[in-house]
Motif scaffolding. Structure first.
Motif, PDB file in Angstrom:
ATOM      1  N   LYS A 118       5.349  -4.856  18.772  1.00 51.90           N
ATOM      2  CA  LYS A 118       4.884  -3.800  19.918  1.00 51.90           C
ATOM      3  C   LYS A 118       3.450  -3.865  20.113  1.00 51.90           C
ATOM      4  O   LYS A 118       2.862  -3.325  21.130  1.00 51.90           O
ATOM      5  CB  LYS A 118       5.201  -2.441  19.372  1.00 51.90           C
ATOM      6  N   GLY A 119       2.546  -4.998  19.574  1.00 54.45           N
ATOM      7  CA  GLY A 119       1.222  -4.976  19.680  1.00 54.45           C
ATOM      8  C   GLY A 119       0.277  -5.648  18.620  1.00 54.45           C
ATOM      9  O   GLY A 119       0.611  -6.610  18.201  1.00 54.45           O
ATOM     10  N   VAL A 120      -0.488  -4.666  18.015  1.00 64.44           N
ATOM     11  CA  VAL A 120      -1.321  -5.064  16.970  1.00 64.44           C
ATOM     12  C   VAL A 120      -1.430  -4.062  15.904  1.00 64.44           C
ATOM     13  O   VAL A 120      -1.210  -2.800  16.101  1.00 64.44           O
ATOM     14  CB  VAL A 120      -2.722  -5.511  17.383  1.00 64.44           C
ATOM     15  N   GLN A 121      -1.716  -4.531  14.895  1.00 61.44           N
ATOM     16  CA  GLN A 121      -1.975  -3.433  13.545  1.00 61.44           C
ATOM     17  C   GLN A 121      -3.504  -3.727  12.985  1.00 61.44           C
ATOM     18  O   GLN A 121      -3.891  -4.626  12.669  1.00 61.44           O
ATOM     19  CB  GLN A 121      -1.034  -3.640  12.360  1.00 61.44           C
ATOM     20  N   LEU A 122      -4.267  -2.654  13.069  1.00 58.36           N
ATOM     21  CA  LEU A 122      -5.643  -2.681  12.568  1.00 58.36           C
ATOM     22  C   LEU A 122      -5.666  -2.027  11.274  1.00 58.36           C
ATOM     23  O   LEU A 122      -5.304  -0.761  11.154  1.00 58.36           O
ATOM     24  CB  LEU A 122      -6.596  -1.925  13.572  1.00 58.36           C
ATOM     25  N   GLU A 123      -6.166  -2.783  10.148  1.00 61.55           N
ATOM     26  CA  GLU A 123      -6.356  -2.249   8.949  1.00 61.55           C
ATOM     27  C   GLU A 123      -7.687  -2.462   8.595  1.00 61.55           C
ATOM     28  O   GLU A 123      -8.496  -3.499   8.747  1.00 61.55           O
ATOM     29  CB  GLU A 123      -5.383  -3.030   7.824  1.00 61.55           C
ATOM     30  N   GLY A 124      -8.464  -1.549   7.770  1.00 56.25           N
ATOM     31  CA  GLY A 124      -9.735  -1.556   7.277  1.00 56.25           C
ATOM     32  C   GLY A 124     -10.175  -0.379   6.440  1.00 56.25           C
ATOM     33  O   GLY A 124      -9.176   0.513   6.315  1.00 56.25           O
ATOM     34  N   GLN A 125     -11.485  -0.257   6.293  1.00 61.21           N
ATOM     35  CA  GLN A 125     -11.916   0.907   5.428  1.00 61.21           C
ATOM     36  C   GLN A 125     -13.343   1.198   5.996  1.00 61.21           C
ATOM     37  O   GLN A 125     -14.131   0.165   6.203  1.00 61.21           O
ATOM     38  CB  GLN A 125     -11.982   0.787   3.972  1.00 61.21           C
ATOM     39  N   MET A 126     -13.774   2.256   6.482  1.00 59.73           N
ATOM     40  CA  MET A 126     -15.222   3.022   6.643  1.00 59.73           C
ATOM     41  C   MET A 126     -15.355   3.777   5.788  1.00 59.73           C
ATOM     42  O   MET A 126     -14.790   4.761   5.859  1.00 59.73           O
ATOM     43  CB  MET A 126     -15.241   3.049   8.136  1.00 59.73           C
ATOM     44  N   TRP A 127     -16.530   3.669   5.184  1.00 53.65           N
ATOM     45  CA  TRP A 127     -16.948   4.838   4.026  1.00 53.65           C
ATOM     46  C   TRP A 127     -15.830   5.209   3.233  1.00 53.65           C
ATOM     47  O   TRP A 127     -15.326   4.412   2.571  1.00 53.65           O
ATOM     48  CB  TRP A 127     -17.722   5.830   4.959  1.00 53.65           C
ATOM     49  N   PHE A 128     -15.467   6.329   3.187  1.00 54.80           N
ATOM     50  CA  PHE A 128     -14.439   6.566   2.298  1.00 54.80           C
ATOM     51  C   PHE A 128     -12.983   6.784   2.976  1.00 54.80           C
ATOM     52  O   PHE A 128     -12.077   7.056   2.456  1.00 54.80           O
ATOM     53  CB  PHE A 128     -14.556   8.124   1.638  1.00 54.80           C
TER      54      PHE A 128
END
Length: 503
Positions: free
Chosen positions: A101-111
């Motif tokens: 259906k599109g894209v999946q964004l995965e990551g982490q910022m600070w906590f």
């Protein structure tokens, strides 16, 4: 960002409406309809030229987060971003994967972890979601008002309640300040930290959330108790707890705080440090609010909370500040408290009437330390001419903790009109002797045992700058001691505090 939109616009002009040229499968605009928590992702924009991939992730908290070292790794778009407020991990790796259906964004910022689903969008939609940057005023020094001849004393909601606060709790704290005798001991400010904010109205004016139905009435209630009241904001779009910040509304918020009747503002860099990341912009962002507070005509203490960055004590007064944080947040444990109090409490030369180093709030009464450790905590803060802002539930103060907080002789050292910040004059391994000159010519001496076992310690006339000590008083025991035998068994993590006179 304009270059990226131009690239995307050119791609769109060569393809059917609503589509973008897929030089990589990720090129174009991706929209995230559920922004989610910190950082609140709303859009992903990607453009490629040959093997070079550029782009940004737009967020509610930090605006556009620029991709660094973007590359395709086994069909996954991988890149680094600058990681907010984390010196151990200055960058974080984020990944974008294709989905049906599109894209999946995965990551982490600070906590915060990010796991968000996006759909294909257009350049026109990207323009609608583009972050609206604000321009800082040019540097101009702000006249400092003499609102804190001695370090501010009071209470703040964060250490105990974090963002879980409401009108009833603040009123209860004001009541307890009076009934416990803390007000009469000198604690005057009742400060609402993060978590009071609601949304902005059509006029841009900030509204409190439903837990605070009438801020003016709350301020009036606190004032009726013979106390003063403080509030909290951030120069970024979001506060540390994710509530509405003052970005783009600095003058408006300052006037609102004044109209509500507030006497103190804690201004926390938080998401603002993604926009104001160097000494010049941080300094100007604080000057912007300092000038706005000054323009209201209401005397409001200005507390700078930017964690000691860029030698803040050297310019805190120049932006209208009366106190400035020297460190990150304190926590209710001896290790953190001691590290801050002994090693991160700011340069003594910056402290004095109407301008004080702030090693953060008190943890006394929250239960994470022993009586000896809390005695060290209070002794350190008093010797450092630090603001004394309690952070526990005032309705549940154990007698031993109340005795620490209300010790008038210790408070007098903190509140001494000379405004000098004490410092170590002698160190022997884990043992430290501190000295602080006082306005009446006497000297406060503190004997600190940072070790894990009891230790025999001696205070000497030379520690106080005297040839001989003629009188001495133990401030925690509220009793005179023989000036010729100033030797004490100091418990592990404990302290002895003296006021001495000499010749």
């Amino acid at each position: 960002m304009r270059h990226l939109l131009t690239t995307l616009a050119l791609a769109t002009s060569l393809t059917p409406p609503g589509e973008a040229l897929a030089q990589t499968r990720f090129d174009g605009v991706w929209l995230f309809d559920d922004a989610g928590p910190n950082p609140g992702v709303t859009m992903l924009q990607v453009a490629s030229e040959g093997t070079r991939i550029t782009g940004a992730v737009t967020t509610e908290w930090y605006g556009p987060v620029t991709m660094q070292n973007a590359r395709l790794d086994k069909g996954v778009l991988t890149f680094e971003v600058r990681n907010l407020n984390d010196r151990e991990h200055p960058t974080r790796t984020w990944r974008v994967r294709s989905t049906p259906k599109g894209v999946q964004l995965e990551g982490q910022m600070w906590f915060s972890k990010i796991d968000a689903s996006g759909r294909r969008g257009t350049v026109k939609q990207a323009e609608a979601r583009a972050f609206r940057f604000q321009t800082l005023p040019a540097w101009a020094e702000v006249e400092q008002l003499p609102l804190a001849p001695t370090p501010p004393m009071g209470w703040s909601s964060w250490n105990k309640f974090a963002e879980k606060i409401d009108d009833a709790t603040i009123r209860a704290m004001a009541d307890a300040m009076v009934s416990t005798g803390l007000r009469d001991a000198g604690y005057l400010y009742v400060n609402i930290d993060d978590g009071w904010q609601g949304t902005r109205g059509p006029d841009g004016k900030i509204r409190a959330n439903a837990k605070f139905p009438d801020m003016k009435a709350l301020a009036d209630y606190v004032h009726s108790k013979g106390l003063k009241i403080g509030i909290y904001s951030s120069q970024g779009p979001r506060t540390c707890a994710g509530f509405e910040g003052s970005y783009g509304h600095v003058q408006q918020d300052a006037q609102t705080f004044a109209d509500w009747g507030f006497d103190y503002l804690k201004y926390d860099l938080c998401s603002g440090e993604y926009f104001y990341a160097d000494a010049d912009t941080v300094k100007r962002s604080y000057a912007e609010m300092g000038a706005a507070l000054r323009a209201t005509g209401r005397p409001i203490i200005f507390s700078l909370c930017e964690y000691g960055r860029f030698d803040v004590g050297a310019w805190g007064r120049q932006v209208g500040g009366q106190l400035w944080r020297t460190t990150g947040d304190i926590t209710d444990d001896y290790k953190t408290m001691a590290q801050i109090g002994f090693d991160k409490n700011g340069k003594p030369e910056y402290a004095g009437p109407n301008g004080f180093n702030d090693p953060d709030m008190l943890e006394v009464g929250n239960g994470g330390m022993s009586l000896d450790e809390y005695t060290t905590h209070m002794t350190l803060w008093a010797m450092s001419a630090a603001p004394l802002l309690m952070g526990h539930d005032l309705r549940q103060t154990p007698p031993a903790m109340l005795a620490l907080l209300e010790n008038r002789e210790v408070i007098a050292v903190d509140q001494d009109s000379k405004g000098i910040q004490g410092k170590a004059v002698r160190k022997e391994g884990k043992l430290e002797i501190w000295s602080k000159a006082l306005a009446d010519g006497s000297v406060a001496l503190a004997l600190f045992n940072r070790g894990d076992a009891s230790a025999r310690m001696e205070a000497r006339a030379a520690d106080a700058g005297f040839a001989a000590i003629t009188a001495a008083r133990d401030l925690w025991r509220a009793a005179p001691v023989a000036p010729d035998v100033l030797t004490f068994d100091v418990p592990a993590h404990g302290a002895v505090m003296l006021r001495v006179q000499g010749a």
